[in-house]
Design an enzyme around this catalytic site. Structure first.
Site, PDB file in Angstrom:
ATOM      1  CG  LEU A  69      -1.975  -1.112   1.298  1.00 45.10           C
ATOM      2  CD1 LEU A  69      -2.760  -0.999   2.595  1.00 45.10           C
ATOM      3  CD2 LEU A  69      -2.914  -1.056   0.099  1.00 45.10           C
ATOM      4  N   GLY A  70       2.019   1.189   0.575  1.00 48.12           N
ATOM      5  CA  GLY A  70       2.875   2.370   0.633  1.00 48.12           C
ATOM      6  C   GLY A  70       4.198   2.054   1.286  1.00 48.12           C
TER       7      GLY A  70
ATOM      8  N   GLY B 184       7.514   3.907   3.543  1.00 50.44           N
ATOM      9  CA  GLY B 184       7.961   5.047   4.334  1.00 50.44           C
ATOM     10  C   GLY B 184       9.355   4.800   4.849  1.00 50.44           C
ATOM     11  CB  SER B 185      11.696   6.988   6.657  1.00 54.77           C
ATOM     12  OG  SER B 185      10.822   7.416   7.674  1.00 54.77           O
TER      13      SER B 185
ATOM     14  CB  THR C 159       6.986  -1.915   3.139  1.00 54.09           C
ATOM     15  OG1 THR C 159       8.304  -1.568   2.726  1.00 54.09           O
ATOM     16  CG2 THR C 159       6.081  -1.968   1.923  1.00 54.09           C
ATOM     17  CB  VAL C 160       1.856   0.205   4.854  1.00 56.49           C
ATOM     18  CG1 VAL C 160       0.442  -0.192   5.275  1.00 56.49           C
ATOM     19  CG2 VAL C 160       2.487   1.099   5.919  1.00 56.49           C
TER      20      VAL C 160
ATOM     21  CE  LYS D  67       5.271   2.104   9.309  1.00 64.25           C
ATOM     22  NZ  LYS D  67       4.898   3.508   9.477  1.00 64.25           N
TER      23      LYS D  67
ATOM     24  CG  ASP E 285       6.392  11.244  13.482  1.00 59.48           C
ATOM     25  OD1 ASP E 285       6.649  12.453  13.288  1.00 59.48           O
ATOM     26  OD2 ASP E 285       6.662  10.353  12.665  1.00 59.48           O
TER      27      ASP E 285
END
Length: 414
Positions: A15-16, A18-19, A22-23, A36, A130
Protein backbone atom coordinates in the site's frame (compact mmCIF):
# COMPACT_ATOMS: atom_id res chain seq x y z
CA UNK A 1 3.81 -11.25 -4.59
CA UNK A 2 2.21 -12.56 -1.38
CA UNK A 3 4.39 -13.39 1.61
CA UNK A 4 3.74 -14.91 5.00
CA UNK A 5 4.08 -12.71 8.09
CA UNK A 6 4.41 -15.01 11.08
CA UNK A 7 2.03 -17.96 11.15
CA UNK A 8 -1.26 -16.05 11.09
CA UNK A 9 -0.97 -13.35 8.41
CA UNK A 10 -0.35 -13.04 4.69
CA UNK A 11 0.85 -9.79 3.08
CA UNK A 12 -0.66 -9.55 -0.41
CA UNK A 13 -0.08 -6.06 -1.82
CA UNK A 14 2.08 -3.04 -0.98
CA UNK A 15 0.00 0.00 0.00
CA UNK A 16 2.87 2.37 0.63
CA UNK A 17 6.49 2.81 1.68
CA UNK A 18 7.96 5.05 4.33
CA UNK A 19 11.23 5.65 6.10
CA UNK A 20 10.33 3.15 8.84
CA UNK A 21 9.11 0.36 6.60
CA UNK A 22 6.49 -0.86 4.16
CA UNK A 23 2.72 -1.05 4.63
CA UNK A 24 0.97 -4.05 3.07
CA UNK A 25 -2.63 -4.99 2.48
CA UNK A 26 -2.86 -8.29 4.31
CA UNK A 27 -5.17 -11.05 5.40
CA UNK A 28 -5.55 -12.48 8.87
CA UNK A 29 -7.82 -14.88 10.73
CA UNK A 30 -10.44 -12.12 11.14
CA UNK A 31 -10.25 -10.66 7.64
CA UNK A 32 -8.35 -7.85 5.88
CA UNK A 33 -5.67 -5.99 7.85
CA UNK A 34 -2.89 -3.48 7.25
CA UNK A 35 0.58 -4.82 8.05
CA UNK A 36 3.43 -2.42 8.69
CA UNK A 37 6.61 -4.38 8.07
CA UNK A 38 9.53 -2.53 9.61
CA UNK A 39 12.87 -2.26 7.83
CA UNK A 40 15.23 -5.23 8.01
CA UNK A 41 17.89 -3.20 9.81
CA UNK A 42 15.35 -2.48 12.52
CA UNK A 43 14.36 -6.13 12.75
CA UNK A 44 18.02 -7.10 13.26
CA UNK A 45 18.37 -4.72 16.22
CA UNK A 46 17.92 -6.98 19.23
CA UNK A 47 17.46 -4.07 21.61
CA UNK A 48 14.66 -2.72 19.46
CA UNK A 49 13.02 -6.15 19.25
CA UNK A 50 13.06 -6.29 23.04
CA UNK A 51 11.41 -2.87 23.27
CA UNK A 52 8.95 -3.96 20.61
CA UNK A 53 7.82 -6.88 22.75
CA UNK A 54 7.72 -4.72 25.90
CA UNK A 55 5.37 -2.26 24.21
CA UNK A 56 2.99 -5.00 23.09
CA UNK A 57 0.53 -4.64 25.95
CA UNK A 58 0.28 -0.84 25.75
CA UNK A 59 -0.16 -0.82 21.97
CA UNK A 60 -2.69 -3.65 21.85
CA UNK A 61 -4.73 -2.05 24.61
CA UNK A 62 -5.18 1.28 22.81
CA UNK A 63 -8.64 1.25 21.25
CA UNK A 64 -10.63 4.32 20.20
CA UNK A 65 -12.77 5.30 17.18
CA UNK A 66 -10.16 7.89 16.21
CA UNK A 67 -7.13 5.62 16.59
CA UNK A 68 -5.99 2.96 14.12
CA UNK A 69 -5.84 0.00 16.48
CA UNK A 70 -2.86 -2.36 16.58
CA UNK A 71 -4.17 -5.92 16.51
CA UNK A 72 -0.92 -7.82 16.80
CA UNK A 73 2.87 -7.49 16.88
CA UNK A 74 4.84 -10.09 14.98
CA UNK A 75 8.47 -11.02 15.64
CA UNK A 76 9.45 -13.83 13.29
CA UNK A 77 13.01 -14.24 12.07
CA UNK A 78 13.85 -11.08 10.13
CA UNK A 79 10.24 -9.89 10.18
CA UNK A 80 9.19 -7.22 12.66
CA UNK A 81 5.63 -6.10 11.96
CA UNK A 82 2.62 -4.30 13.37
CA UNK A 83 -0.74 -5.69 12.29
CA UNK A 84 -3.31 -2.88 12.28
CA UNK A 85 -6.91 -2.17 11.38
CA UNK A 86 -7.35 -1.55 7.68
CA UNK A 87 -8.73 1.94 6.97
CA UNK A 88 -10.40 2.36 3.59
CA UNK A 89 -9.40 5.86 2.62
CA UNK A 90 -6.41 8.14 2.27
CA UNK A 91 -4.09 10.12 4.49
CA UNK A 92 -4.45 13.80 5.29
CA UNK A 93 -1.26 14.73 3.44
CA UNK A 94 -2.73 13.40 0.19
CA UNK A 95 -5.84 15.52 0.67
CA UNK A 96 -3.75 18.59 1.47
CA UNK A 97 -1.66 18.13 -1.66
CA UNK A 98 -4.85 17.91 -3.70
CA UNK A 99 -6.71 20.85 -2.12
CA UNK A 100 -3.80 22.97 -0.79
CA UNK A 101 -5.86 24.07 2.22
CA UNK A 102 -9.20 23.15 3.79
CA UNK A 103 -12.25 25.15 4.77
CA UNK A 104 -12.01 26.02 8.50
CA UNK A 105 -15.02 23.87 9.43
CA UNK A 106 -13.55 20.73 7.86
CA UNK A 107 -10.07 21.45 9.25
CA UNK A 108 -11.38 21.93 12.79
CA UNK A 109 -13.57 18.80 12.61
CA UNK A 110 -10.60 16.66 11.51
CA UNK A 111 -8.30 18.03 14.21
CA UNK A 112 -11.01 17.58 16.86
CA UNK A 113 -11.23 13.89 15.90
CA UNK A 114 -7.47 13.50 16.26
CA UNK A 115 -7.54 15.32 19.60
CA UNK A 116 -10.13 12.83 20.84
CA UNK A 117 -7.82 9.98 19.84
CA UNK A 118 -4.87 11.63 21.56
CA UNK A 119 -6.92 12.11 24.72
CA UNK A 120 -7.53 8.35 24.90
CA UNK A 121 -3.86 7.60 24.22
CA UNK A 122 -2.60 10.06 26.81
CA UNK A 123 -5.01 8.65 29.37
CA UNK A 124 -3.42 5.25 28.71
CA UNK A 125 0.07 6.73 29.15
CA UNK A 126 0.99 6.59 25.44
CA UNK A 127 2.56 9.60 23.68
CA UNK A 128 2.49 9.50 19.88
CA UNK A 129 5.52 11.80 19.26
CA UNK A 130 5.04 12.04 15.48
CA UNK A 131 1.67 13.68 14.83
CA UNK A 132 1.52 15.01 11.25
CA UNK A 133 -0.77 14.74 8.19
CA UNK A 134 0.98 11.59 6.95
CA UNK A 135 -0.07 9.80 10.15
CA UNK A 136 -3.71 10.92 10.03
CA UNK A 137 -5.99 8.68 7.96
CA UNK A 138 -9.41 9.65 6.61
CA UNK A 139 -12.00 6.87 6.61
CA UNK A 140 -13.83 7.33 3.30
CA UNK A 141 -16.44 4.77 4.30
CA UNK A 142 -17.54 6.77 7.33
CA UNK A 143 -20.51 9.19 7.26
CA UNK A 144 -19.64 12.77 6.36
CA UNK A 145 -19.13 15.09 9.30
CA UNK A 146 -18.99 18.90 9.65
CA UNK A 147 -17.76 20.61 6.52
CA UNK A 148 -17.99 17.37 4.56
CA UNK A 149 -15.09 15.84 6.47
CA UNK A 150 -14.59 12.11 6.93
CA UNK A 151 -13.73 10.56 10.28
CA UNK A 152 -10.05 11.03 11.06
CA UNK A 153 -7.91 8.37 12.73
CA UNK A 154 -4.38 8.68 14.07
CA UNK A 155 -1.99 5.87 13.15
CA UNK A 156 1.55 4.73 13.96
CA UNK A 157 1.21 5.00 17.73
CA UNK A 158 4.29 3.76 19.50
CA UNK A 159 6.50 3.42 16.41
CA UNK A 160 8.54 6.54 17.17
CA UNK A 161 9.13 5.34 20.71
CA UNK A 162 10.15 1.91 19.48
CA UNK A 163 12.68 3.29 17.02
CA UNK A 164 14.03 5.93 19.42
CA UNK A 165 16.58 3.71 21.16
CA UNK A 166 19.55 5.24 23.00
CA UNK A 167 21.93 3.30 20.73
CA UNK A 168 20.37 4.80 17.61
CA UNK A 169 19.80 8.37 18.72
CA UNK A 170 22.56 8.78 21.31
CA UNK A 171 21.37 11.94 23.15
CA UNK A 172 22.25 14.17 20.22
CA UNK A 173 19.36 13.07 18.02
CA UNK A 174 15.62 13.52 18.08
CA UNK A 175 12.88 11.51 16.42
CA UNK A 176 10.17 13.16 14.36
CA UNK A 177 9.57 15.52 11.46
CA UNK A 178 11.04 19.01 11.95
CA UNK A 179 7.96 21.03 10.96
CA UNK A 180 5.96 19.53 13.85
CA UNK A 181 8.51 19.22 16.65
CA UNK A 182 7.75 20.95 19.93
CA UNK A 183 10.45 23.33 21.26
CA UNK A 184 11.18 21.14 24.27
CA UNK A 185 12.05 18.22 21.97
CA UNK A 186 14.46 20.45 20.05
CA UNK A 187 16.08 21.43 23.35
CA UNK A 188 16.55 17.79 24.32
CA UNK A 189 13.85 17.44 27.01
CA UNK A 190 11.91 14.17 27.33
CA UNK A 191 8.65 14.05 25.34
CA UNK A 192 5.41 14.42 27.27
CA UNK A 193 1.80 14.50 26.13
CA UNK A 194 2.12 18.23 25.40
CA UNK A 195 4.41 17.55 22.42
CA UNK A 196 1.47 15.90 20.66
CA UNK A 197 -0.69 18.98 21.30
CA UNK A 198 1.95 21.25 19.77
CA UNK A 199 2.24 19.01 16.71
CA UNK A 200 -1.55 18.83 16.30
CA UNK A 201 -1.85 22.64 16.51
CA UNK A 202 0.81 22.82 13.78
CA UNK A 203 -1.32 20.47 11.67
CA UNK A 204 -4.37 22.69 12.22
CA UNK A 205 -2.40 25.76 11.14
CA UNK A 206 -1.26 23.88 8.05
CA UNK A 207 -4.79 22.78 7.17
CA UNK A 208 -5.98 26.39 7.39
CA UNK A 209 -3.00 28.09 5.72
CA UNK A 210 -1.57 25.48 3.38
CA UNK A 211 1.87 25.63 5.05
CA UNK A 212 3.32 25.06 8.49
CA UNK A 213 4.07 28.06 10.76
CA UNK A 214 7.81 27.44 11.17
CA UNK A 215 8.72 25.29 8.17
CA UNK A 216 10.87 26.09 5.16
CA UNK A 217 14.57 25.94 4.45
CA UNK A 218 17.25 23.85 6.13
CA UNK A 219 15.99 21.53 8.91
CA UNK A 220 18.28 23.29 11.39
CA UNK A 221 16.59 26.61 10.62
CA UNK A 222 13.19 24.99 11.11
CA UNK A 223 14.21 23.63 14.52
CA UNK A 224 15.57 27.03 15.56
CA UNK A 225 12.30 28.77 14.66
CA UNK A 226 10.33 26.41 16.90
CA UNK A 227 12.41 27.62 19.85
CA UNK A 228 12.80 31.32 19.04
CA UNK A 229 10.01 32.51 16.74
CA UNK A 230 6.44 33.57 17.52
CA UNK A 231 3.69 32.24 15.28
CA UNK A 232 2.46 34.84 12.78
CA UNK A 233 -1.34 35.44 12.69
CA UNK A 234 -3.38 34.21 9.75
CA UNK A 235 -5.57 36.86 8.11
CA UNK A 236 -9.27 36.03 8.15
CA UNK A 237 -9.26 33.44 10.93
CA UNK A 238 -11.88 33.90 13.71
CA UNK A 239 -10.29 35.31 16.84
CA UNK A 240 -11.45 32.54 19.21
CA UNK A 241 -10.08 29.84 16.92
CA UNK A 242 -6.82 31.72 16.52
CA UNK A 243 -6.40 31.97 20.29
CA UNK A 244 -6.74 28.17 20.52
CA UNK A 245 -3.99 27.76 17.94
CA UNK A 246 -1.74 30.24 19.75
CA UNK A 247 -2.27 28.58 23.13
CA UNK A 248 -1.43 25.13 21.79
CA UNK A 249 1.68 26.47 20.03
CA UNK A 250 2.96 28.01 23.26
CA UNK A 251 6.68 27.52 23.87
CA UNK A 252 5.99 26.46 27.47
CA UNK A 253 4.43 22.97 27.55
CA UNK A 254 2.37 23.78 30.66
CA UNK A 255 0.58 26.57 28.79
CA UNK A 256 -0.93 24.23 26.21
CA UNK A 257 -4.35 22.67 26.47
CA UNK A 258 -4.82 18.99 27.18
CA UNK A 259 -6.08 16.86 24.32
CA UNK A 260 -9.58 16.46 25.76
CA UNK A 261 -9.84 20.23 26.33
CA UNK A 262 -8.67 20.97 22.80
CA UNK A 263 -11.20 18.57 21.29
CA UNK A 264 -14.07 20.13 23.27
CA UNK A 265 -13.04 23.72 22.50
CA UNK A 266 -12.68 22.98 18.80
CA UNK A 267 -16.12 21.40 18.57
CA UNK A 268 -17.57 24.51 20.22
CA UNK A 269 -16.19 26.50 17.27
CA UNK A 270 -17.83 24.41 14.56
CA UNK A 271 -21.21 26.24 14.38
CA UNK A 272 -19.48 29.59 13.80
CA UNK A 273 -17.37 28.13 10.99
CA UNK A 274 -20.18 26.63 8.90
CA UNK A 275 -20.03 27.77 5.29
CA UNK A 276 -16.75 29.70 5.71
CA UNK A 277 -14.51 29.27 2.63
CA UNK A 278 -10.80 28.41 2.84
CA UNK A 279 -8.59 31.30 3.91
CA UNK A 280 -7.32 33.53 1.10
CA UNK A 281 -3.60 33.69 1.88
CA UNK A 282 -0.59 33.03 -0.31
CA UNK A 283 1.74 30.22 0.58
CA UNK A 284 5.44 31.07 0.95
CA UNK A 285 6.48 29.49 -2.35
CA UNK A 286 10.19 29.32 -1.76
CA UNK A 287 12.64 29.03 1.09
CA UNK A 288 14.97 31.92 1.75
CA UNK A 289 17.98 29.73 1.01
CA UNK A 290 16.62 28.33 -2.26
CA UNK A 291 16.41 29.84 -5.76
CA UNK A 292 13.66 32.36 -6.38
CA UNK A 293 10.20 31.39 -7.55
CA UNK A 294 9.43 33.81 -10.35
CA UNK A 295 12.30 36.23 -10.93
CA UNK A 296 11.46 38.21 -14.07
CA UNK A 297 15.01 39.68 -14.13
CA UNK A 298 13.81 42.79 -15.99
CA UNK A 299 17.20 44.46 -15.97
CA UNK A 300 18.77 41.60 -17.93
CA UNK A 301 15.81 40.84 -20.18
CA UNK A 302 15.93 37.13 -19.28
CA UNK A 303 12.82 34.93 -19.10
CA UNK A 304 11.17 34.29 -15.76
CA UNK A 305 12.22 31.21 -13.82
CA UNK A 306 9.56 28.52 -13.27
CA UNK A 307 7.76 28.80 -9.93
CA UNK A 308 8.96 26.65 -7.04
CA UNK A 309 6.68 25.38 -4.30
CA UNK A 310 7.71 24.24 -0.88
CA UNK A 311 6.37 20.95 0.43
CA UNK A 312 4.32 20.89 3.57
CA UNK A 313 7.15 19.27 5.47
CA UNK A 314 10.90 19.13 5.05
CA UNK A 315 12.09 15.66 4.06
CA UNK A 316 15.03 14.28 6.01
CA UNK A 317 15.01 10.93 4.20
CA UNK A 318 16.87 11.22 0.87
CA UNK A 319 15.07 9.34 -1.86
CA UNK A 320 12.00 8.58 0.25
CA UNK A 321 9.17 7.45 -2.00
CA UNK A 322 6.00 9.55 -2.05
CA UNK A 323 3.25 7.54 -0.42
CA UNK A 324 0.84 7.57 2.47
CA UNK A 325 3.55 6.75 5.02
CA UNK A 326 6.51 8.77 3.78
CA UNK A 327 9.02 10.40 6.11
CA UNK A 328 7.32 8.90 9.13
CA UNK A 329 10.28 8.74 11.48
CA UNK A 330 13.52 10.56 11.00
CA UNK A 331 16.55 11.37 13.09
CA UNK A 332 18.34 14.69 13.21
CA UNK A 333 20.97 16.47 15.28
CA UNK A 334 19.84 18.69 18.15
CA UNK A 335 21.17 22.24 17.55
CA UNK A 336 23.64 23.56 20.08
CA UNK A 337 22.48 26.41 22.39
CA UNK A 338 24.47 29.01 20.45
CA UNK A 339 22.83 27.86 17.21
CA UNK A 340 19.39 28.21 18.76
CA UNK A 341 20.19 31.65 20.12
CA UNK A 342 21.47 33.35 17.01
CA UNK A 343 20.11 34.43 13.68
CA UNK A 344 16.49 33.51 14.14
CA UNK A 345 14.85 36.90 14.28
CA UNK A 346 12.99 37.75 11.15
CA UNK A 347 13.06 34.21 9.75
CA UNK A 348 9.40 33.37 10.31
CA UNK A 349 7.41 33.57 7.10
CA UNK A 350 4.52 35.98 7.52
CA UNK A 351 1.31 35.05 5.68
CA UNK A 352 0.19 37.75 3.31
CA UNK A 353 -2.84 38.68 1.29
CA UNK A 354 -3.32 36.76 -1.94
CA UNK A 355 -1.27 38.20 -4.80
CA UNK A 356 1.04 40.28 -2.60
CA UNK A 357 4.77 39.55 -3.03
CA UNK A 358 6.46 37.74 -0.16
CA UNK A 359 9.12 39.84 1.61
CA UNK A 360 12.48 38.69 0.32
CA UNK A 361 10.95 36.81 -2.62
CA UNK A 362 12.07 37.23 -6.21
CA UNK A 363 9.06 39.39 -7.03
CA UNK A 364 9.80 41.57 -4.03
CA UNK A 365 13.49 41.79 -4.98
CA UNK A 366 12.63 42.54 -8.60
CA UNK A 367 10.30 45.34 -7.52
CA UNK A 368 13.01 46.71 -5.25
CA UNK A 369 15.49 46.50 -8.12
CA UNK A 370 13.13 48.44 -10.38
CA UNK A 371 12.72 51.07 -7.66
CA UNK A 372 16.48 51.35 -7.32
CA UNK A 373 16.87 51.74 -11.07
CA UNK A 374 14.19 54.41 -11.14
CA UNK A 375 15.81 56.23 -8.24
CA UNK A 376 19.20 55.90 -9.92
CA UNK A 377 17.85 57.31 -13.16
CA UNK A 378 16.26 60.19 -11.27
CA UNK A 379 19.54 60.85 -9.47
CA UNK A 380 21.41 60.89 -12.77
CA UNK A 381 18.87 63.32 -14.19
CA UNK A 382 19.19 65.59 -11.16
CA UNK A 383 22.96 65.42 -11.32
CA UNK A 384 22.86 66.24 -15.03
CA UNK A 385 20.57 69.19 -14.40
CA UNK A 386 22.78 70.47 -11.62
CA UNK A 387 25.85 70.05 -13.79
CA UNK A 388 24.22 71.87 -16.69
CA UNK A 389 23.15 74.69 -14.42
CA UNK A 390 26.67 75.02 -13.09
CA UNK A 391 28.09 75.08 -16.61
CA UNK A 392 25.56 77.70 -17.65
CA UNK A 393 26.29 79.80 -14.62
CA UNK A 394 30.04 79.86 -15.26
CA UNK A 395 30.33 79.76 -19.03
CA UNK A 396 29.28 83.41 -19.50
CA UNK A 397 32.43 84.56 -17.70
CA UNK A 398 34.74 82.68 -20.01
CA UNK A 399 36.20 84.31 -23.18
CA UNK A 400 33.88 83.64 -26.07
CA UNK A 401 31.33 82.13 -23.74
CA UNK A 402 27.58 82.27 -24.16
CA UNK A 403 25.57 84.92 -22.34
CA UNK A 404 24.81 83.97 -18.73
CA UNK A 405 21.04 84.36 -19.03
CA UNK A 406 20.17 81.70 -21.55
CA UNK A 407 16.46 82.37 -21.11
CA UNK A 408 16.99 85.62 -23.20
CA UNK A 409 19.55 84.21 -25.61
CA UNK A 410 17.33 84.42 -28.69
CA UNK A 411 18.27 87.26 -31.08
CA UNK A 412 16.25 90.43 -30.43
CA UNK A 413 14.24 91.87 -33.24
CA UNK A 414 15.06 95.43 -34.09
Amino acid sequence: MARKIGSRYTANQILGRGSAGTVWLGEGPEGPVAIKLLREDLASDQELVGRFVQERTALLGLEHPNVVSVRDLVVDGNDLALVMDLVRGTDLRTRLERERRLAPEAAVAIVADVADGLAAAHAAGVVHRDVKPENILLDMQSPLGPGGSHRALLTDFGVAKLIDTPQRTRATKVIGTPDYLAPEIVEGLPPRASVDIYALATVLYELLAGFTPFGGGHPGAVLRRHVTETVVPLPGIPEELWQLVVQCLAKAPASRLRASELAARLREQLPTLAGMPPLDVDEPDVDAAEPADEDPQPDRGEPALPPRRRRGAVSLVPGARPDSNRDTHTSMRVPAPDELAGGAHGTARAPRAAGAPRPGSARNRAAARRRRLALGAAAVAVAAAVGAGTWLATSGDEPGGAPQDMRNSAPETP
